[in-house]
Design an enzyme around this catalytic site. Sequence first.
Site, PDB file in Angstrom:
ATOM      1  N   LYS A 128      -3.020  -0.092 -24.748  1.00  0.00           N
ATOM      2  CA  LYS A 128      -3.492  -0.234 -26.142  1.00  0.00           C
ATOM      3  C   LYS A 128      -2.261  -0.229 -27.059  1.00  0.00           C
ATOM      4  O   LYS A 128      -1.485  -1.188 -27.004  1.00  0.00           O
ATOM      5  CB  LYS A 128      -4.495   0.873 -26.473  1.00  0.00           C
ATOM      6  CG  LYS A 128      -5.778   0.795 -25.612  1.00  0.00           C
ATOM      7  CD  LYS A 128      -6.812   1.795 -26.055  1.00  0.00           C
ATOM      8  CE  LYS A 128      -8.108   1.666 -25.272  1.00  0.00           C
ATOM      9  NZ  LYS A 128      -8.163   2.529 -24.074  1.00  0.00           N
ATOM     10  N   THR A 169      -4.422   5.723 -21.812  1.00  0.00           N
ATOM     11  CA  THR A 169      -4.288   4.414 -21.176  1.00  0.00           C
ATOM     12  C   THR A 169      -2.918   3.877 -21.576  1.00  0.00           C
ATOM     13  O   THR A 169      -2.247   4.431 -22.462  1.00  0.00           O
ATOM     14  CB  THR A 169      -5.382   3.428 -21.637  1.00  0.00           C
ATOM     15  OG1 THR A 169      -5.428   3.425 -23.060  1.00  0.00           O
ATOM     16  CG2 THR A 169      -6.740   3.801 -21.079  1.00  0.00           C
ATOM     17  N   TYR A 201       0.846  -1.205   0.000  1.00  0.00           N
ATOM     18  CA  TYR A 201       0.000   0.000   0.000  1.00  0.00           C
ATOM     19  C   TYR A 201       0.876   1.248   0.000  1.00  0.00           C
ATOM     20  O   TYR A 201       1.868   1.303   0.712  1.00  0.00           O
ATOM     21  CB  TYR A 201      -0.907   0.027   1.231  1.00  0.00           C
ATOM     22  CG  TYR A 201      -2.335  -0.299   0.882  1.00  0.00           C
ATOM     23  CD1 TYR A 201      -3.013   0.446  -0.075  1.00  0.00           C
ATOM     24  CD2 TYR A 201      -3.010  -1.345   1.503  1.00  0.00           C
ATOM     25  CE1 TYR A 201      -4.311   0.149  -0.416  1.00  0.00           C
ATOM     26  CE2 TYR A 201      -4.320  -1.643   1.164  1.00  0.00           C
ATOM     27  CZ  TYR A 201      -4.971  -0.887   0.203  1.00  0.00           C
ATOM     28  OH  TYR A 201      -6.257  -1.182  -0.143  1.00  0.00           O
ATOM     29  N   ASP A 216      -7.190  13.118 -25.201  1.00  0.00           N
ATOM     30  CA  ASP A 216      -7.199  11.729 -24.719  1.00  0.00           C
ATOM     31  C   ASP A 216      -6.625  10.873 -25.851  1.00  0.00           C
ATOM     32  O   ASP A 216      -7.311  10.585 -26.831  1.00  0.00           O
ATOM     33  CB  ASP A 216      -8.640  11.339 -24.388  1.00  0.00           C
ATOM     34  CG  ASP A 216      -8.786   9.864 -24.019  1.00  0.00           C
ATOM     35  OD1 ASP A 216      -7.813   9.104 -24.170  1.00  0.00           O
ATOM     36  OD2 ASP A 216      -9.891   9.480 -23.589  1.00  0.00           O
ATOM     37  N   GLU A 236      -0.542   4.906  -0.473  1.00  0.00           N
ATOM     38  CA  GLU A 236      -1.265   6.172  -0.699  1.00  0.00           C
ATOM     39  C   GLU A 236      -0.303   7.358  -0.617  1.00  0.00           C
ATOM     40  O   GLU A 236       0.547   7.407   0.277  1.00  0.00           O
ATOM     41  CB  GLU A 236      -2.356   6.375   0.359  1.00  0.00           C
ATOM     42  CG  GLU A 236      -3.698   5.800  -0.045  1.00  0.00           C
ATOM     43  CD  GLU A 236      -3.915   4.424   0.528  1.00  0.00           C
ATOM     44  OE1 GLU A 236      -2.902   3.722   0.756  1.00  0.00           O
ATOM     45  OE2 GLU A 236      -5.087   4.060   0.741  1.00  0.00           O
ATOM     46  N   ARG A 253      -2.719  -2.738 -18.015  1.00  0.00           N
ATOM     47  CA  ARG A 253      -3.978  -1.979 -17.994  1.00  0.00           C
ATOM     48  C   ARG A 253      -3.853  -0.885 -16.950  1.00  0.00           C
ATOM     49  O   ARG A 253      -3.905  -1.157 -15.748  1.00  0.00           O
ATOM     50  CB  ARG A 253      -5.150  -2.890 -17.659  1.00  0.00           C
ATOM     51  CG  ARG A 253      -5.375  -3.957 -18.696  1.00  0.00           C
ATOM     52  CD  ARG A 253      -6.698  -4.620 -18.500  1.00  0.00           C
ATOM     53  NE  ARG A 253      -7.734  -3.833 -19.128  1.00  0.00           N
ATOM     54  CZ  ARG A 253      -8.182  -4.054 -20.358  1.00  0.00           C
ATOM     55  NH1 ARG A 253      -7.681  -5.013 -21.084  1.00  0.00           N
ATOM     56  NH2 ARG A 253      -9.135  -3.316 -20.866  1.00  0.00           N
TER      57      ARG A 253
HETATM   58  N1  DSN Z   1     -12.874   0.269 -24.399  1.00  0.00           N
HETATM   59  C1  DSN Z   1     -11.971   1.067 -25.201  1.00  0.00           C
HETATM   60  C2  DSN Z   1     -12.014   0.675 -26.637  1.00  0.00           C
HETATM   61  O1  DSN Z   1     -12.191  -0.486 -26.931  1.00  0.00           O
HETATM   62  O2  DSN Z   1     -11.847   1.531 -27.503  1.00  0.00           O
HETATM   63  C3  DSN Z   1     -12.187   2.519 -25.032  1.00  0.00           C
HETATM   64  O3  DSN Z   1     -11.995   2.863 -23.709  1.00  0.00           O
END
Ligand code: DSN
Length: 442
Positions: free
Chosen positions: A220, A217, A45, A191, A47, A226
């Site tokens: 991807k 994120t 932990y 974003d 924080e 993730r």
């Molecule tokens: N769930 C994502 C996607 O597949 O594009 C977007 O956050």
Amino acid sequence: MDKHLQELITREEKRQENTLTLIPSENYASRAVREAVGSVLSNKYSEGYPGRRYYQGNDLVDEVERLAIERAKKLFNVPHANVQPYSGSPANSAVLFALCEPGDTIMGMELASGGHLTHGQPKITFSGKYFRSVQFGVEGDGTIDYKKVQALAKAEKPRVIIIGTTAYPLALDWKLFGEIADSVGAYLVADIAHVVGLIIGNVYPSPFPYAHIVTTTTHKTLRGPRGAMIMVTEKGLGKYGKLGEDIDRAVFPGLQGGPHNNTTAGIAQALFEADTPEFKKYAKQVVANAKVLAQALQEGSSLARRPLARLKLIGGGTESHLMLVDLRPNGLSGNVVAEALEKARIVCNKNSIPGDTSPFYPSGIRLGTPAVTTRGMGETEMTKIAEWIIKAVGEVENEKLPEDKDGKQAFLKEFKVRIKGNKVLQEIAGKVKDLCQKFPVP
Ligand code: DSN
């Protein structure tokens, strides 16, 4: 490990190995990233932030988090980075909480036009319920009319303009979005979750000179764990010197508790991998592959039945890693085609296209090349995949989804069972499996 759980994970591993992942937001993280995520860092932990924690025993966690922060700052050339958001939606929530009061106006692109739920989707999301959300869509040809965006911003005077794409295949004009935001005194939040890897590879426009804040994120096109990051740009600090502190406070204690230190380590590893010539080569290939796949789908295949020999793409093609197939000319729903492709071991997702009102029964499918590129596939393989997709679509050309909701559900249940026996789809599935074996998952 519990045998049942072990078996489920092993079967999922095999599924990933023996199918083509064309979902544009999915990818394969390296073993090093997965080892970091599965490490003992998960036990701790922490924080707070490096050097200022609420728990003892965090010296090494501090080093891990500093490593991730410094790598993000270097790779994206930004003065401030927060690597603690649990994922993309929490990252965008933190940014909106940092910049706005409830009821303030935010502006974004509609989900059905390729935006994201957290960009102000009305009624059903926090971003549309706690803020006054105004949204713009795309034109009939699938492109953004920046003059209309400018007019909307002028009329509505949003405090934040939040822009990013999940299903818009073309490049965004970040310079114009920056000018629009500046002209009304709004913060521009970019974003870049889908395209972050492409921006690193210089094959997609960068918003960093024009946005105040950039969120992404990490799982991807970046191929990390993730998770997510929020970065404040030089321009953002210039607008408001304490922006970094406000973002940090919005993440913790505003919205989250303890950071997932194992994920932070995975992010540090992914950023290490991304800062290499190999990564840039991969990013270039992702876009090259997407262009070939898009062109082949639009040109059609001699193997397909007529009149389904060509597929229509929203925006007329792609300038990124993804494409959106408009199935309305074929009278087909995304549900039917996605299901048929899965039987052929080609995994994509049904997706809304501009004008659709039901995301669960949309008129499109979304395809992308990051995962197959990570496996090492190139233009030759993309041409084959396009032929298989067209052939599979041809197999279901008469499968029309009924109009009413109950009828749709009953139809899809029956269709899913019936399609298992389709010989052509089985034949494609066999070819896909052979191809997958030639390009192992890393
Ligand atoms: N769930 C994502 C996607 O597949 O594009 C977007 O956050």
